[in-house]
Design an enzyme around this catalytic site. Sequence first.
Site, PDB file in Angstrom:
ATOM      1  N   ASP A 141       0.987  -1.628   0.087  1.00 41.60           N
ATOM      2  CA  ASP A 141       0.073   0.071   0.384  1.00 41.60           C
ATOM      3  C   ASP A 141       0.800   1.178   0.369  1.00 41.60           C
ATOM      4  O   ASP A 141       1.951   1.789   0.669  1.00 41.60           O
ATOM      5  CB  ASP A 141      -1.122  -0.217   1.663  1.00 41.60           C
ATOM      6  N   ASP A 193      -6.804  -3.666  14.575  1.00 42.01           N
ATOM      7  CA  ASP A 193      -8.183  -4.059  14.468  1.00 42.01           C
ATOM      8  C   ASP A 193      -8.788  -5.366  13.369  1.00 42.01           C
ATOM      9  O   ASP A 193      -9.540  -5.397  12.775  1.00 42.01           O
ATOM     10  CB  ASP A 193      -9.608  -3.427  14.241  1.00 42.01           C
ATOM     11  N   HIS A 211      -7.032  -5.640  10.482  1.00 43.87           N
ATOM     12  CA  HIS A 211      -6.969  -5.244   8.748  1.00 43.87           C
ATOM     13  C   HIS A 211      -5.658  -5.973   8.162  1.00 43.87           C
ATOM     14  O   HIS A 211      -4.769  -5.799   9.316  1.00 43.87           O
ATOM     15  CB  HIS A 211      -7.253  -3.732   8.864  1.00 43.87           C
ATOM     16  N   GLU A 268      -9.582  -2.174   5.765  1.00 40.37           N
ATOM     17  CA  GLU A 268     -10.126  -2.212   6.952  1.00 40.37           C
ATOM     18  C   GLU A 268     -11.169  -2.495   7.314  1.00 40.37           C
ATOM     19  O   GLU A 268     -11.985  -3.472   5.975  1.00 40.37           O
ATOM     20  CB  GLU A 268     -10.892  -0.844   7.243  1.00 40.37           C
TER      21      GLU A 268
END
EC number: 3.5.99.6
Length: 267
Positions: A72, A141, A143, A148
Site C-alpha cells: 500500500d 482491528d 486489517h 479495513e
Amino acid sequence: MRLIPLQTSEQVSRWAARHIVERINRFQPTADRPFVLGLPTGGTPLQTYKELIRLYQAGEVSFQHVVTFNMDEYVGLPKEHPQSYHTFMYRNFFDHIDIQPQNINILNGNTEDHDAECRRYEEKIKSYGKIHLFMGGVGVDGHIAFNEPASSLGSRTRIKTLTEDTLIANSRFFDNDITKVPKYALTVGVATLLDAEEVMLLITGYNKALALQACVEGSVNHMWTVSALQLHKRGIVVCDEPATQELKVKTVKYFTQLETQAIQSVL
C-alpha cells in the site's frame, strides 16, 4: 493454516527472515524467472528487514532477481516525505540490498487517476504470473494491508478511506497529530493477497491478541479481514507469546506441538 507460536518478537523476525531466504534460494531465481515477493511497511516487519539485510550481508541470499510489490501507499503524500512508504522501504530495506531498482513496485499515491493506477498494479502483478510469497502485518482491528473492517474479501487493489482507529494508530509516525495522517490510501485487496502462492503474516504484541484470535479461532468475516487467511492453501501466521493471550490454551498447545521443529529453529 500454520500457526508458529514463538516467545518473542525477535524470534518472529528471525524465523520470518529465514523463511523468506529459504524460499528465494529454493526457487533459484534468474532474470527471466524472478522470485516475486510481497512486502509490508509498519513497525512489525522492521526487525525482519534488519535480519534480511544481515543475511544478505553474510552472503546467504541475493535479491538481484527478486521482484517486490508493496502492499500500500498513502494518497497525496509525496514520495520524498519521511513517512511515505516509498521512503520507508528504501530507508529500511532497499538501500541496503542488491535489488535492482526496476524490480521495485510501490503504488503511486500521487497519481491523478487512482483507479487507473490500481488497475495498472494488478496487471503488473499478473504479468509475473503470481506473487510467490506475500509477507504482511496486521492492524489492531485485524486489517491486512489497508483492508479495513467491512472490506470485501473479494476486493482488488483500490483506494480506501482509513478508519479512525488506523489514523490514531498511525499518528505516532506523524508527531502524534492525527490531522497530519493522510485520510486515504491505495492498497492491494484481500483477493489480491489470497492470490499469492503463500501468505505469511507477522502478529506480535498484546494489542494484536484479538486480531490473532479472529484469524485463528474466529469465523471468516469481513469485519476481521485477517480471518480470510483461513481460506488460503498456504497461510502462515508467526506470532509471539504476548499476541496469544486471547487464544485458547489448547489452541496454543496444539500448534506448539505441531510446529516443534520450526520453534526450535530459532531457540
